[in-house]
Design an enzyme around this catalytic site. Structure first.
Site, PDB file in Angstrom:
ATOM      1  N   GLY A 196       0.801  -1.212   0.000  1.00  0.00           N
ATOM      2  CA  GLY A 196       0.000   0.000   0.000  1.00  0.00           C
ATOM      3  C   GLY A 196       0.834   1.262   0.000  1.00  0.00           C
ATOM      4  O   GLY A 196       0.358   2.324  -0.385  1.00  0.00           O
ATOM      5  N   LYS A 236      12.964  -1.061   0.110  1.00  0.00           N
ATOM      6  CA  LYS A 236      11.587  -0.581  -0.024  1.00  0.00           C
ATOM      7  C   LYS A 236      11.599   0.878  -0.445  1.00  0.00           C
ATOM      8  O   LYS A 236      12.280   1.709   0.165  1.00  0.00           O
ATOM      9  CB  LYS A 236      10.863  -0.733   1.315  1.00  0.00           C
ATOM     10  CG  LYS A 236       9.409  -0.302   1.296  1.00  0.00           C
ATOM     11  CD  LYS A 236       8.781  -0.578   2.665  1.00  0.00           C
ATOM     12  CE  LYS A 236       7.311  -0.223   2.692  1.00  0.00           C
ATOM     13  NZ  LYS A 236       6.721  -0.485   4.021  1.00  0.00           N
ATOM     14  N   ASP A 265      -0.894  -2.206  12.193  1.00  0.00           N
ATOM     15  CA  ASP A 265      -1.235  -3.017  11.022  1.00  0.00           C
ATOM     16  C   ASP A 265      -0.658  -4.422  11.191  1.00  0.00           C
ATOM     17  O   ASP A 265      -0.039  -4.969  10.280  1.00  0.00           O
ATOM     18  CB  ASP A 265      -0.714  -2.366   9.742  1.00  0.00           C
ATOM     19  CG  ASP A 265      -1.392  -2.930   8.481  1.00  0.00           C
ATOM     20  OD1 ASP A 265      -2.459  -3.559   8.617  1.00  0.00           O
ATOM     21  OD2 ASP A 265      -0.855  -2.729   7.380  1.00  0.00           O
TER      22      ASP A 265
END
Length: 1002
Positions: free
Chosen positions: A685, A703, A816
């Site tokens: 996301g 990342k 999360d």
């Protein structure tokens, strides 16, 4: 003899008599046949809408030509009319057609519970006007319950865990004046006040309305239902006092009010409930004393934990001859425990932890040999450990930490065969650990810290091969560390600090391959540090400070494994390895005058070598010349290439800001070259993740965090590392850096560095080759992992979250937590990852939580309070982790079509387990797991249920979750089956305990 008259009669009238008989036969029998045929056709239509598994032959005789009364599950009356349909627990699936069922005019009973039926219930149900019994429980229906007011003959209504939602037709209940049994719990009905319609149903003897969104106060009129034997109103939103009217229910056997918002005192006259067997009002805000309970002579289970009760425990409790379960933890109780407590019955367990109780421990709670758990933590108990428990072979846990107990521990306590956890921390116990501890074959956790124990640790302790944790810090132990300690291959924690241990650190310690935490500080240990400690695959924390250790620091110690290292205040000499000369280990080598370093200024420089290991230094010299030539040759090529691509690629190295959080062996150029489409691992996301393989073979994960203001999310084109222009630092990026840059834990993914420029935000992590737990469990990458591996994953992930919540300077909420954010290394060790939504709590947020306008998280994992109040606390992470545990146990995803519309794994499991019928939780365990370990998986399922409690305060902290999981190590806990003879059927009761393995155990 036949007379002439009879002969004349026979000839004249017999034919007519025969004709008349035939006439009446057809008049009466043909309609019966036709009626039977009609009902056969109706039942065959019903069969056509339902499916059942091949293992259930329920429909084998439902055939044309067979009488309906001969169908399996069908009961008829004397007129051959169908009166009952009994098809519960037959693995049936499909919708239920009540237009067909209710066409059976004489039908009085419908029993379809514990199947897999789905769909909505039509209004045709109201046509079953003769119905007396209706059971649709434990199914997967959807929508609202239809109007019931026409079912005036109904005596039994069971709809619990059936999947219904929306508005319940409470007003229709007032017409059901014959109703005796009412069970509607564990459904997601719309919130409503307590249904006053119930007060008109004077024949009620059973009411189960737990977990169905009832609020407001319990009305005084409840006392008018004088036939009530069972009243369950738990897991709702009830407030106010327990009404005085409840004291008139003299037939009550079971009263469950737990997990509400009830306040006030137990009403006067409660002692009138002399038939009460089970009373559970835990997790409320009740106060006052317990004097009203002293006359409940039939009481078997008393659960009042997590309230505000005060005063002394009535001495009459010691005379309760049937009491087996006694749980009053987290209250304000004072005074002694009744000394006869548990001596009369098959007493099972006691948990009165976290009170202000004093006096001696009752000696006879194991008098009947059934006692399993002694939980008295955090009180003011005095005296010694009663010798009677030395022979209590049924005990599984002894936890009496944080009291004022003293004297020697009876020898037999050390060797109890089933005890998994012996916790005597923070008392004044003295004397030695008996050698018989080697016979404690189930012992996993031995906690003796902060006492006055003395003598040597017996060599036989290494025979207790189930040991996972040994903590004997702050005692008076002396002598050497047992040389055979290497036999404890399961040992993960070893705390011997602040004693008087002497001698060398045994080389065999390096054979304890599960060790992650070693603290031997503050002793008199000498000799060299065993080099094989650096090879321990899980070692994360090593403290050997304040000893008399000598020799050199082993070159095997690596910052890639060690997050905490303290070798200060010893007699070490030689080089501090360059690999350990990083900020993370500041102060780790102080107090060693013989050490030198080329990079740490507070130490004298090393005169003869570079501080590298001899082999590394030789190799370096061999390649240095070649490297110089190679670097000169490549510099011009690299410069030209970057200049050529400057119009479309990221800016040159002079614009980079590279922040290091560990010692690195690579540069940003190596990273940037590898960011190509063919190296893309996945998309999330907040960005893309790439796999980078360095020239030395080391693998990394990189990342790129999305720019929140960029409409173009194409981070790379072709083989060139093209990043969006003018990227602004995102909140996700800042959160991840802030969280992981200082995190040091073996179960938290390691962030090596951040690389930022005007155009890009990159994070460089350790690469974890087995992907995510979600991949392993649910995707085409899934691999078969047995329960032992799943358990270790669960425990490791829990420890990672515990570190974030409790081990950092300020708590970190992940926000999360999910199986796709739990990554697995080559050994399937779990690491918490993806901190893009993490929140570091400020001091003023630590208790109240933080509100946010954006719901962060993933459907199926989001805690209910987060969804409707946007309030985030550590308990939100606990809920999400509970969902992960459910995935590990069941093998199912958080959201599956089989759960029903708008249902997730939590509601599915709750619906399966929380009802009045006997259900074996093993049925929920992943069928691919070994049968021998499914019982162990159920223990973790109980922990998951506790973690996913609807009320945040009812969830355990992550520290407690870790303790629960440690207690649930496979093959450690026993099974407790409780039955109530007042229910007409046996039932597995989920019994909740503060420091229990799961907070609810079978």
């Amino acid at each position: 003899m036949i007379t002439p008259e009879f002969s004349i009669f026979r000839h004249r009238f017999w034919p007519n008599v025969f004709i008349i008989c035939v006439f009446f036969f057809f008049v009466f029998m043909i309609p019966i046949c036709r009626c039977d045929e009609v009902e056969v056709q109706l039942l065959l239509q019903l069969k056509s809408t339902l499916n059942n598994s091949a293992s259930s032959p329920v429909f084998d005789d439902w055939k044309q030509g067979n009488s309906a009364c001969n169908f399996t599950g069908i009961v008829c009356d004397s007129n051959q009319k169908v009166t009952e349909i009994n098809l519960s627990s037959q693995n049936l699936s499909g919708p239920v057609s009540f237009d067909i069922i209710c066409a059976l005019e004489s039908l009085q009973k419908i029993s379809l519970g514990s199947n897999f039926l789905y769909g909505s219930i039509s209004s045709h149900l109201s046509n079953c006007t003769s119905l007396k019994y209706l059971d649709l429980s434990s199914n997967y229906f959807s929508g609202e319950v239809p109007e019931l007011s026409s079912l005036t003959q109904l005596e039994f209504l069971e709809l619990n865990s059936s999947g219904f939602s929306g508005r319940f037709p409470w007003s229709s209940l007032e017409n059901l004046t014959n109703l005796g049994f009412l069970s509607l719990g564990d459904n997601e009905f719309d919130s409503s006040p307590f249904p006053l319609e119930l007060l008109k149903l004077e024949k009620l003897y059973w009411v189960y309305l737990s977990n169905c969104s009832i609020g407001g106060q319990i009305p005084e009129g409840i006392g008018n239902l004088t036939l009530l034997e069972n009243l369950e109103l738990a897991y709702n939103d009830l407030v106010g006092n327990i009404p005085n009217g409840i004291t008139r229910l003299s037939n009550l056997h079971q009263l469950e009010l737990y997990t509400n918002g009830l306040t006030g005192k137990i009403p006067a006259g409660f002692g009138n409930l002399t038939n009460l067997v089970n009373f559970d009002a835990s997790t409320n805000q009740l106060e006052g004393d317990l004097s009203e309970l002293r006359s409940l002579n039939k009481l078997q289970s008393l659960q009042l934990f997590e309230n505000q009760f005060s005063g002394e425990i009535p001495p009459e409790f010691g005379d309760l001859k049937f009491l087996t379960e006694f749980s009053l933890y987290n209250n304000n109780l004072t005074g002694p425990l009744p000394q006869k407590l548990g001596s009369w019955s098959d007493f099972d367990y006691i948990d009165v932890s976290y009170n202000y109780l004093s006096g001696p421990i009752p000696p006879d709670m194991c008098a009947k040999g059934a006692f399993t758990e002694l939980l008295l933590m955090n009180n003011n108990f005095t005296g010694g450990m009663p010798s009677s428990y030395a022979n209590c072979s049924s005990l599984t846990r002894i936890r009496v930490s944080n009291n004022s107990l003293s004297g020697e521990v009876p020898s037999g306590i050390w060797s109890l065969p089933l005890v998994t956890r012996l916790d005597l921390n923070w008392n004044q116990f003295e004397g030695p650990v008996a050698p018989s501890v080697g016979d404690a074959k189930s012992l996993a956790q031995l906690y003796l810290a902060n006492n006055l124990f003395s003598g040597e640790l017996p060599e036989r302790i290494s025979e207790a091969t189930s040991l996972v944790a040994i903590d004997v810090r702050s005692n008076r132990f002396s002598g050497g560390i047992p040389g055979t300690i290497g036999r404890l291959v399961k040992l993960s924690t070893l705390h011997l600090e602040l004693n008087s241990f002497s001698g060398v650190i045994p080389d065999s310690l390096g054979a304890c391959v599960s060790l992650s935490d070693i603290n031997l500080a503050g002793n008199s240990l000498s000799g060299q540090i065993p080099a094989n400690l650096g090879a321990l695959p899980s070692l994360n924390f090593l403290n050997l400070s304040n000893n008399q250790l000598s020799g050199k620091i082993p070159w095997s110690f690596s910052p890639q494994r060690l997050n905490v290292l303290d070798l200060s205040n010893n007699k070490l000499v030689g080089h501090i390895p360059n690999s350990l000369s990083i900020d993370a280990f500041n102060g780790s080598f102080d107090g060693n005058a013989g050490l030198c370093s080329q990079t740490i200024r507070s130490f004298r420089p090393c005169s003869s070598d570079s501080g590298m290991s001899p082999r590394t230094e030789i190799v370096m010299y061999c390649f240095i010349a070649f490297a110089c030539v190679l670097i000169l040759s490549l510099t011009s090529c690299i410069y030209l290439r970057f200049r050529h691509n400057s119009s479309q690629n990221i800016k040159g190295s002079d614009s980079w800001d590279m922040k290091l959080f560990h010692v690195l062996s690579f540069s940003e150029e190596q990273i940037l070259k590898a960011l190509k489409h063919e190296n893309l691992l996945g998309k999330g996301g907040s960005g893309n993740v790439y796999k980078v393989v360095l020239n030395n073979g080391k693998q990394l994960a990189v990342k790129h965090i999305w720019n929140p203001g960029s409409g173009n999310r194409k981070s790379f084109q072709s083989s060139s590392p093209i990043l969006p222009k003018r990227s602004i630092r995102s909140k996700e990026y800042d959160a991840e850096v802030a969280t992981l840059s200082s995190a040091r834990h073996v179960n938290v993914v390691k962030l090596y560095c951040s690389i930022t420029s005007e155009d890009s935000n990159l994070l460089v992590y350790e690469y974890l080759p087995n992907g995510s737990l979600y991949d392993v469990l649910h995707t085409t990458k899934r691999i078969k992992i047995d329960w032992m591996v799943r358990y270790e994953i669960a425990l490791g992930a829990a420890k990672g979250l515990e570190y974030l919540h409790h081990g950092c300077d300020r708590p970190i909420i992940h926000r999360d937590v999910k199986s796709s954010n739990i990554l697995l290394d080559a050994n399937l060790r779990p690491k918490i990852a993806d901190f893009g939504l993490a929140k570091i709590l400020q001091t003023n947020e630590c208790h109240g939580g933080e509100s946010t306008y954006v719901i962060a998280g993933t459907p199926g994992y989001i805690a209910p309070e987060y969804a409707y109040s946007s309030k985030v606390t550590e308990r939100s992470d606990v809920y999400s982790f509970g969902v992960v545990l459910m995935e590990l146990v069941t093998g199912k995803k958080p959201v599956e079509p089989e759960f029903g519309e708008n249902k997730d794994i939590v509601s599915w499991i709750y619906n399966k387990l929380r009802n009045d019928q006997e259900i074996n939780p093993i049925e929920l365990v992943d069928k691919s797991l070994s049968e021998a370990l499914k019982e162990d998986a159920v223990k973790v399922l109980r922990i998951a249920i506790h973690c996913t409690s609807r009320i945040p305060l009812s969830r355990p902290s992550m520290k407690m979750v870790v303790q629960m999981l440690e207690n649930a190590e496979p093959c450690k806990l026993s099974r407790i089956v409780v039955s109530g003879d007042y229910t007409s059927k046996n039932k597995e009761v989920m019994t909740r305990s503060s420091s229990g393995s799961s907070g609810c155990q079978v």
